[in-house]
Scaffold this motif. Structure first.
Motif, mmCIF file in Angstrom:
data_model
loop_
_atom_site.group_PDB
_atom_site.id
_atom_site.type_symbol
_atom_site.label_atom_id
_atom_site.label_comp_id
_atom_site.label_asym_id
_atom_site.label_seq_id
_atom_site.Cartn_x
_atom_site.Cartn_y
_atom_site.Cartn_z
ATOM 1 N N PHE A 26 16.255 -4.707 -16.101
ATOM 2 C CA PHE A 26 17.019 -4.332 -14.761
ATOM 3 C C PHE A 26 15.907 -4.526 -13.711
ATOM 4 C CE2 PHE A 26 17.173 -0.144 -12.064
ATOM 5 C CZ PHE A 26 18.265 -0.691 -11.280
ATOM 6 N N TYR A 54 23.390 -6.067 -13.921
ATOM 7 C CA TYR A 54 21.913 -6.665 -13.693
ATOM 8 C C TYR A 54 22.034 -7.872 -13.016
ATOM 9 C CZ TYR A 54 20.341 -2.771 -16.609
ATOM 10 O OH TYR A 54 20.236 -1.455 -17.087
ATOM 11 N N TRP A 81 30.195 -2.576 -16.804
ATOM 12 C CA TRP A 81 29.863 -1.847 -15.310
ATOM 13 C C TRP A 81 31.127 -0.895 -15.320
ATOM 14 C CZ3 TRP A 81 26.581 0.395 -13.208
ATOM 15 C CH2 TRP A 81 26.398 0.701 -11.754
ATOM 16 N N HIS A 110 28.461 2.013 -19.567
ATOM 17 C CA HIS A 110 27.230 1.893 -18.700
ATOM 18 C C HIS A 110 26.975 3.461 -18.274
ATOM 19 C CE1 HIS A 110 24.301 -0.641 -16.463
ATOM 20 N NE2 HIS A 110 23.502 0.672 -16.641
ATOM 21 N N TRP A 111 28.048 3.984 -17.646
ATOM 22 C CA TRP A 111 27.849 5.355 -17.100
ATOM 23 C C TRP A 111 29.499 6.080 -17.434
ATOM 24 C CZ3 TRP A 111 23.914 7.566 -14.540
ATOM 25 C CH2 TRP A 111 22.662 6.586 -14.303
ATOM 26 N N PRO A 271 19.995 8.165 -11.238
ATOM 27 C CA PRO A 271 21.224 9.238 -10.735
ATOM 28 C C PRO A 271 21.462 10.142 -11.770
ATOM 29 C CG PRO A 271 21.687 6.869 -10.779
ATOM 30 C CD PRO A 271 20.418 6.784 -11.400
ATOM 31 N N PHE A 276 27.088 10.443 -10.618
ATOM 32 C CA PHE A 276 27.143 8.996 -10.099
ATOM 33 C C PHE A 276 28.386 8.374 -10.265
ATOM 34 C CE2 PHE A 276 25.655 4.774 -11.127
ATOM 35 C CZ PHE A 276 25.076 4.394 -10.083
HETATM 36 O O1 LIG Z 1 19.574 0.070 -14.182
HETATM 37 C C1 LIG Z 1 20.842 0.607 -14.748
HETATM 38 O O2 LIG Z 1 21.109 0.323 -15.927
HETATM 39 C C2 LIG Z 1 21.528 1.595 -13.910
HETATM 40 O O3 LIG Z 1 22.688 1.721 -13.884
HETATM 41 C C3 LIG Z 1 21.056 1.988 -12.630
HETATM 42 O O4 LIG Z 1 19.829 1.708 -12.241
HETATM 43 C C4 LIG Z 1 22.089 2.133 -11.482
HETATM 44 O O5 LIG Z 1 23.006 0.981 -11.511
HETATM 45 C C5 LIG Z 1 21.574 2.199 -10.265
HETATM 46 O O6 LIG Z 1 21.107 1.155 -9.726
HETATM 47 C C6 LIG Z 1 21.220 3.479 -9.482
HETATM 48 O O7 LIG Z 1 20.702 3.635 -8.194
#
Ligand SMILES: O=C(O)C(=O)[C@@H](O)[C@H](O)C(=O)CO
Ligand SMILES: NC(=O)C1=CN([C@@H]2O[C@H](COP(=O)(O)OP(=O)(O)OC[C@H]3O[C@@H](n4cnc5c(N)ncnc54)[C@H](OP(=O)(O)O)[C@@H]3O)[C@@H](O)[C@H]2O)C=CC1
Length: 279
Positions: A26, A54, A81, A110-111, A271, A276
């Motif tokens: 990242f 990324y 994503w 991812h989230w 976040p 988020f």
């Molecule tokens: O790095 C990650 O895997 C992320 O999901 C987070 O850092 C996110 O995408 C982000 O950039 C939050 O500001």
């Protein structure tokens, strides 16, 4: 080519295994990731953590291809994503194309994005991907207890891992306990608190580091691995890649572990997974 570092594998609940230490990419600048991953592989890393967001999957794939390392010696993770949760099968195929691989070792949501209610559908797609053999293991990232419970209740399939922000200032004890009870391995992202805190200057940590002849970063990473967590600190510097891997030749005692446990402050640098909503 140098041989792999002496990094232990941890078992995952689906019968596969994961190297406990890897390299995360990242915020590695576009154009730099191929070289960073090539260096990590050269110094002995075999586990790379990337994500479609990324923007460096293609560079990871090129470094892997160039390395000449046998595919079954490598462990490659990527992530679905947020805006792709309703098209997970296609997004996964696109990730494989960019990585120039026919399978990943671990694929993660991812989230959770509970405000959109799409993660369960995405999880069902990941289950099909795993059944097809194109992901050796599947899991999630940034999931809270309620998010995990929903997936398990609705599908009966337990995520192999939950990749969460976790470091001495943010220890997520209730969530970690839940994951442990359900056989979900913990991957700690931001294991060094993203280099954004005063952690490495704290006197207790400096004293422990001095006693073991290690750096504060090595002590923090050792604190993670001694609790069976998987870590993939990010660094673009070769010397830090080596430093971050020299974790398996010393051990922290109970008092030292407790001194680091005492740094818990509920301080997150990333976040809040409950709110988020970035797409
Ligand atoms: O790095 C990650 O895997 C992320 O999901 C987070 O850092 C996110 O995408 C982000 O950039 C939050 O500001
Ligand atoms: N699932 C998710 O939502 C997320 C996943 N991740 C994953 O976790 C990985 C690691 O987390 P990340 O957020 O990068 O944070 P880390 O805790 O790994 O910290 C990275 C920072 O620490 C510095 N650093 C690395 N090693 C050392 C050392 N030995 N001594 C001092 N400083 C050091 C790096 O600088 P430098 O490069 O200059 O050496 C960088 O600034 C990511 O690369 C990614 O793969 C990260 C965020 C979110």
């Amino acid at each position: 080519m140098m041989s792999a570092l002496p990094i232990p594998n941890l078992p995952l609940s689906n019968g596969t295994a994961i190297p406990q230490l890897g390299a995360g990419v990242f915020l590695v600048e576009p154009g730099e990731a191929e070289g960073v991953v090539a260096t990590a592989l050269e110094v002995g890393y075999r586990h790379i953590d990337t994500a479609s967001v990324y923007g460096n999957e293609a560079e990871v794939g090129r470094a892997v291809a160039r390395s000449g390392i046998a595919r079954d010696e490598l462990f490659i993770t990527t992530k679905l994503w947020n805006s792709d949760q309703t098209r997970a099968a296609d997004a996964f195929a696109e990730s494989l194309d960019r990585l120039a691989l026919d399978r990943v070792d671990l694929y993660l949501i991812h989230w959770p994005q509970p405000m959109f209610g799409e993660a369960l559908g995405a999880w069902k797609s990941l289950i099909e991907i795993a059944e097809s053999g194109r992901a050796s293991a599947i899991g999630v990232s940034n999931f809270e207890i309620a998010d995990l419970q929903q997936l398990m209740d609705e599908t009966g399939v337990v995520p192999a891992v939950n990749q969460i922000e976790l470091h001495p200032l943010h220890q997520r004890r209730e969530l970690v306990e839940f994951c442990t009870q359900h056989g979900i391995a913990i991957e700690a992202w931001g294991p060094l608190a993203q280099g954004k805190s005063d952690l490495f200057e704290r006197p207790e940590l400096l004293e422990i580091a001095q006693k073991h002849g290690k750096s504060p970063a090595q002590v923090v990473l050792r604190w993670h691995v001694q609790q069976d967590r998987i870590v993939f600190p990010k660094t673009v510097r070769r010397e830090r890649m080596i430093e971050n891997a020299e974790l398996f030749d010393f051990a922290l005692d109970a008092d030292e572990l407790a001194a680091i446990d005492a740094y818990e402050a509920g301080t997150n640098f990333g976040p809040d997974p409950r709110t988020f909503d970035a797409r």
